[in-house]
Design an enzyme around this catalytic site. Sequence first.
Site, PDB file in Angstrom:
ATOM      1  N   SER A 131     -10.143  -0.006   6.693  1.00 59.17           N
ATOM      2  CA  SER A 131      -9.479   0.085   5.392  1.00 59.17           C
ATOM      3  C   SER A 131      -8.861  -1.198   4.860  1.00 59.17           C
ATOM      4  CB  SER A 131      -8.394   1.158   5.433  1.00 59.17           C
ATOM      5  OG  SER A 131      -8.983   2.403   5.191  1.00 59.17           O
ATOM      6  N   SER A 178      -9.730   2.130   2.494  1.00 58.03           N
ATOM      7  CA  SER A 178      -8.812   2.832   1.609  1.00 58.03           C
ATOM      8  C   SER A 178      -7.819   1.923   0.890  1.00 58.03           C
ATOM      9  CB  SER A 178      -8.035   3.882   2.417  1.00 58.03           C
ATOM     10  OG  SER A 178      -7.241   3.254   3.399  1.00 58.03           O
ATOM     11  N   LYS A 186       0.867  -1.192   0.000  1.00 56.50           N
ATOM     12  CA  LYS A 186       0.000   0.000   0.000  1.00 56.50           C
ATOM     13  C   LYS A 186       0.899   1.235   0.000  1.00 56.50           C
ATOM     14  CE  LYS A 186      -3.903   2.078   2.545  1.00 56.50           C
ATOM     15  NZ  LYS A 186      -4.817   1.953   3.702  1.00 56.50           N
TER      16      LYS A 186
HETATM   17  N1  GLN Z   1     -13.205   4.176   5.681  1.00 56.01           N
HETATM   18  C1  GLN Z   1     -12.713   4.672   6.926  1.00 56.01           C
HETATM   19  C2  GLN Z   1     -12.441   6.144   6.807  1.00 56.01           C
HETATM   20  O1  GLN Z   1     -12.706   6.684   5.806  1.00 56.01           O
HETATM   21  C3  GLN Z   1     -11.494   3.917   7.357  1.00 56.01           C
HETATM   22  C4  GLN Z   1     -10.243   4.396   6.763  1.00 56.01           C
HETATM   23  C5  GLN Z   1      -9.033   3.603   7.218  1.00 56.01           C
HETATM   24  O2  GLN Z   1      -9.181   2.594   7.908  1.00 56.01           O
HETATM   25  N2  GLN Z   1      -7.859   4.088   6.875  1.00 56.01           N
HETATM   26  O3  GLN Z   1     -11.998   6.757   7.703  1.00 56.01           O
END
Ligand code: GLN
Length: 463
Positions: A165, A141, A66
Amino acid sequence: MITANKDIKAVDLVREALEKAKEFEEYHCFISMNEARALEHAREIDERIARGENVGRLAGVPYALKDNYLSHEGETTAAARMLDDFPSPITATAVAKLEAEGAIMIGRANLDAYAHGSSTENSYFGVTHNAHDMERVAGGSSGGSAAAVALGIVQFALGSDTGGSIRQPASYNGVYGIKPTFGTVSRYGVVAMASSTDTMGCFTNNADDMNLIMSIMSGKDAKDSTTLDDFWQEKLEDGKQAEKKKIGLISDFLGDGVDPEVAKNVRDYAKKLEKAGYAVEEVSMPILKYGLAIYYVVQPAEVASNLSRYDGIRYGHRAAKFDDLDGLYANTRNEGFMPENKRRIMIGNFVLSSGFFDAYYLKAQKARTLLINAYNEVFEKYDALLCPVAPAPAFKIGEKVNDPLAMYMEDAMSVPPSMAGLPAISVPAGKTKAGLPVGAQLIGQRQSDQMLLSIAKSVEEQA
Ligand code: GLN
């Protein structure tokens, strides 16, 4: 299974992965490829094998990283213009540990800028497509990592999970994803999002592979004071030994607002658990409905603080035009951040500002403690909890991008364990009639990560 196979040349493995990445280029899993360096590493490993040297447990195994992990190889962008053209001065501990075992990074996977999002649509470099339906999002993400594993480009990929994410894209793409206990894997060298809940984990095709990768990455690191002493055993207890455990099926996440096909697949997964010898019982945790509200106060507050370091002075993007110092900051941050990053910075500074601090930030922290207490109580009765990862399967690209609230709602089921620092895994639990994968989420007490994997393995064994 991921194994370092000395009969197959590392160069061939890496070439094959790079070719697949090309074949699936239109899915846009990667921000950049690491082709030359990856092949160079593979050649080195083959030479060392030829000389009879010890090459590690992941020798020659290609993986996707990532793009919020720092590494000397390539540039880390965090999918934002702010870090465009940023050569990493350090390598993340997790990456260094994998490299020491011979794993080879073939490319930097796409994400929502700074990991803010649930669809990978907030990437400065464009969206990643779902591995099962080009018209749909890969989730976020860590969308690029999830799709890369689901498409078979790599057998494992790294992600970060602050509020879902890893788990949500894993569920959208039909692969395994783990958000370990907070403090399991060092966060050193990973672009910070919300420091009280950032965790590092991975995507794989099965529980054993996940165990292997996590056993390598986990452990105490002097460079991250929140890391726990290594509690990860090398071997996963087999499913049968894990029998007779009691699992609570969270009823609050199976009714209103949940896609009936998601609920059905998760209930079917519960039946498979029963078949494997577990006792499954419905349990209600009314406090979970506040999880999202707690998260969307605490997390932006920490984001606002962490992102204040991007000022255009020390590193990264700097605006070309400005009148004075304030103008330099403002123009740099305006150009460098994506709209979602700015939204979070504004919310975060608002909830931290004097006059609002008590009403929002402090209150959210108090509610967070109540949430932790509720989990502690429920774990007196159950060994693990089961619920969906997300309320619905992957949505269409563009469907929610202009509706931040609808996007945040995607996180309702994944953020509560994050707020409590608990381990949670996403396991494939079947598909909808339209062929979209659905993930089931298993949640446990702190440091019960491997027990969750053994539970998943006992279901795997039924297939
Ligand atoms: N979807 C969640 C957010 O937008 C989690 C993001 C993450 O875990 N980095 O904050």
